[in-house]
Scaffold this motif. Structure first.
Motif, PDB file in Angstrom:
ATOM      1  N   GLU A  50       0.818  -1.219   0.000  1.00 23.50           N
ATOM      2  CA  GLU A  50       0.000   0.000   0.000  1.00 23.50           C
ATOM      3  C   GLU A  50       0.850   1.266   0.000  1.00 23.50           C
ATOM      4  O   GLU A  50       0.389   2.329  -0.402  1.00 23.50           O
ATOM      5  N   ALA A  51       2.098   1.162   0.477  1.00 26.06           N
ATOM      6  CA  ALA A  51       3.021   2.304   0.491  1.00 26.06           C
ATOM      7  C   ALA A  51       4.430   1.772   0.359  1.00 26.06           C
ATOM      8  O   ALA A  51       4.787   0.767   0.997  1.00 26.06           O
ATOM      9  N   HIS A  52       5.250   2.408  -0.462  1.00 25.15           N
ATOM     10  CA  HIS A  52       6.628   1.959  -0.653  1.00 25.15           C
ATOM     11  C   HIS A  52       7.407   2.070   0.658  1.00 25.15           C
ATOM     12  O   HIS A  52       7.336   3.082   1.356  1.00 25.15           O
ATOM     13  N   GLY A  53       8.120   1.015   0.979  1.00 27.45           N
ATOM     14  CA  GLY A  53       8.910   0.992   2.197  1.00 27.45           C
ATOM     15  C   GLY A  53       8.169   0.452   3.398  1.00 27.45           C
ATOM     16  O   GLY A  53       8.800   0.144   4.415  1.00 27.45           O
ATOM     17  N   ALA A  54       6.843   0.325   3.295  1.00 30.11           N
ATOM     18  CA  ALA A  54       6.048  -0.218   4.400  1.00 30.11           C
ATOM     19  C   ALA A  54       5.850  -1.712   4.192  1.00 30.11           C
ATOM     20  O   ALA A  54       5.812  -2.182   3.051  1.00 30.11           O
ATOM     21  N   PRO A  55       5.708  -2.485   5.270  1.00 29.06           N
ATOM     22  CA  PRO A  55       5.485  -3.924   5.121  1.00 29.06           C
ATOM     23  C   PRO A  55       4.205  -4.195   4.333  1.00 29.06           C
ATOM     24  O   PRO A  55       3.186  -3.528   4.540  1.00 29.06           O
ATOM     25  N   PRO A  56       4.215  -5.175   3.422  1.00 27.93           N
ATOM     26  CA  PRO A  56       2.984  -5.533   2.718  1.00 27.93           C
ATOM     27  C   PRO A  56       1.962  -6.112   3.691  1.00 27.93           C
ATOM     28  O   PRO A  56       2.316  -6.656   4.742  1.00 27.93           O
ATOM     29  N   VAL A  57       0.692  -5.989   3.326  1.00 28.74           N
ATOM     30  CA  VAL A  57      -0.405  -6.344   4.230  1.00 28.74           C
ATOM     31  C   VAL A  57      -1.271  -7.420   3.579  1.00 28.74           C
ATOM     32  O   VAL A  57      -1.645  -7.309   2.411  1.00 28.74           O
ATOM     33  N   LEU A  58      -1.603  -8.459   4.349  1.00 32.67           N
ATOM     34  CA  LEU A  58      -2.532  -9.476   3.878  1.00 32.67           C
ATOM     35  C   LEU A  58      -3.949  -8.983   4.144  1.00 32.67           C
ATOM     36  O   LEU A  58      -4.318  -8.714   5.284  1.00 32.67           O
ATOM     37  N   LYS A  59      -4.748  -8.843   3.088  1.00 34.43           N
ATOM     38  CA  LYS A  59      -6.074  -8.266   3.257  1.00 34.43           C
ATOM     39  C   LYS A  59      -7.052  -8.874   2.263  1.00 34.43           C
ATOM     40  O   LYS A  59      -6.657  -9.525   1.290  1.00 34.43           O
ATOM     41  N   ASP A  60      -8.327  -8.634   2.508  1.00 37.42           N
ATOM     42  CA  ASP A  60      -9.370  -9.060   1.583  1.00 37.42           C
ATOM     43  C   ASP A  60      -9.518  -8.023   0.485  1.00 37.42           C
ATOM     44  O   ASP A  60      -9.588  -6.807   0.753  1.00 37.42           O
ATOM     45  N   MET A  61      -9.572  -8.518  -0.758  1.00 40.14           N
ATOM     46  CA  MET A  61      -9.700  -7.659  -1.937  1.00 40.14           C
ATOM     47  C   MET A  61     -10.817  -8.194  -2.826  1.00 40.14           C
ATOM     48  O   MET A  61     -11.148  -9.391  -2.777  1.00 40.14           O
ATOM     49  N   PRO A  62     -11.401  -7.338  -3.670  1.00 37.68           N
ATOM     50  CA  PRO A  62     -12.385  -7.845  -4.633  1.00 37.68           C
ATOM     51  C   PRO A  62     -11.741  -8.846  -5.588  1.00 37.68           C
ATOM     52  O   PRO A  62     -10.596  -8.659  -6.010  1.00 37.68           O
TER      53      PRO A  62
END
Length: 323
Positions: free
Chosen positions: A7-19
């Protein structure tokens, strides 16, 4: 669906629900079973990779699974077909939509885990050694980072092509992995003088380098006349500077190789290479080495294995069971 999203460069990726995405014209939707991790995924998180998508996006460059839906105009594929796809991103998700032209059938002899570990690593090494460097039987191939995802495949393919293979890796455990893949000479990055060891072995005709930094400099100085050097990547974080006057003294060639780039301007080179590689696998001549298979919930742990160089061969994320 679940996806690992930046979601933001340099931030840890996030496991989330997406369409759940639907395929557009010329695309296929793939029910993703496995996704191979690559060092480029780490660069994408930082926003420093040459093909980083627009935010937000799901990580994951190469996948294996089954065709779930065909977009308008897609021919030659059917729902339920087993395919491997180099999509560039979007693979760490339960469903992904990709250009149908990038899909290749998975041979019955290959598991989904193997297929997700196969394309980028083997494809890069084969295209680099065969198409770019024109590696010849009897030449000496020096592989840096020889136990890593692409380095190990270079050892294996170089040996199949008839080269004498020198493997450079850190520690006895990683060198043993390279030896089992076919390396003739082992050099320990923890203790050895790379330049001296390679020169003592007769020098290098081709250098395969996914590491960069000081190792590239030492390998450069251990090259034979008319050697070819292949910068594959810079896992050390240090991009070496090459002095042109040093190239001309020994008539050396430095050949860049970005496998994914061929998809845009010469895809037939990639598809032809993959056809050769899949045939070799079916014949039992290639054996993908996967050190870790983790569920999607532990994908960030898999990325850390790459970052810390604790893995050998490939790390694969198993997203959902094979059908």
């Amino acid at each position: 669906m679940k996806a690992l999203v930046v979601e933001a460069h340099g931030a840890p990726p996030v496991l989330k629900d997406m369409p759940t995405p639907r395929p557009g014209p010329g695309e296929i939707a793939v029910r993703i079973e496995t996704c191979g991790l690559n060092f480029a995924d780490l660069l994408m998180v930082q926003g420093s990779y040459q093909d980083t998508p627009e935010l937000p996006f799901a990580l994951g460059m190469e996948v294996a699974g089954r065709v779930a839906e065909l977009g308008e105009g897609v021919t030659g594929l059917a729902q339920g077909d087993r395919v491997a796809v180099f999509g560039g991103s979007g693979g760490l998700a339960e469903v992904g939509c990709f250009d149908a032209r990038r899909a290749v059938p998975i041979p019955e002899t290959m598991t989904s885990v193997e297929a997700a570990a196969f394309m980028v690593a083997y494809g890069t090494s084969h295209l680099a050694l065969d198409h770019r460097a024109r590696l010849q039987k009897g030449e000496t191939l020096l592989v840096l980072g020889a136990a890593g995802g692409v380095g190990l495949t270079a050892v294996e393919i170089g040996k199949l092509m008839g080269a004498k293979v020198i493997a450079y890796a850190r520690g006895a455990e990683k060198l043993e992995v390279a030896r089992r893949a076919g390396a003739d000479i082992l050099i320990d990055a923890e203790t050895a003088d790379l330049r001296a060891e390679v020169k003592a072995a007769g020098g290098a005709d081709v250098v395969y380098d996914p590491v960069g930094g000081e190792a590239f400099e030492a390998a450069f100085r251990a090259c034979n006349p008319e050697a070819r050097l292949l910068p594959i990547g810079f896992a050390s974080g240090d991009v070496p500077r090459i002095k042109a006057n040093h190239l001309l003294v020994k008539n050396l060639s430095v050949m860049g190789i970005y496998w994914g780039g061929y998809m845009g301007f010469r895809p037939e080179a990639v598809t032809g290479s993959l056809s050769t590689l899949f045939a070799w696998h079916a014949e039992g001549r290639l054996s993908p080495h996967v050190s870790e298979v983790l569920p999607l919930e532990r994908a960030t742990e898999g990325l850390e294995f790459l970052r810390s160089r604790k893995s050998t061969g490939k790390v694969v994320i198993e997203i959902q069971p094979a059908e």
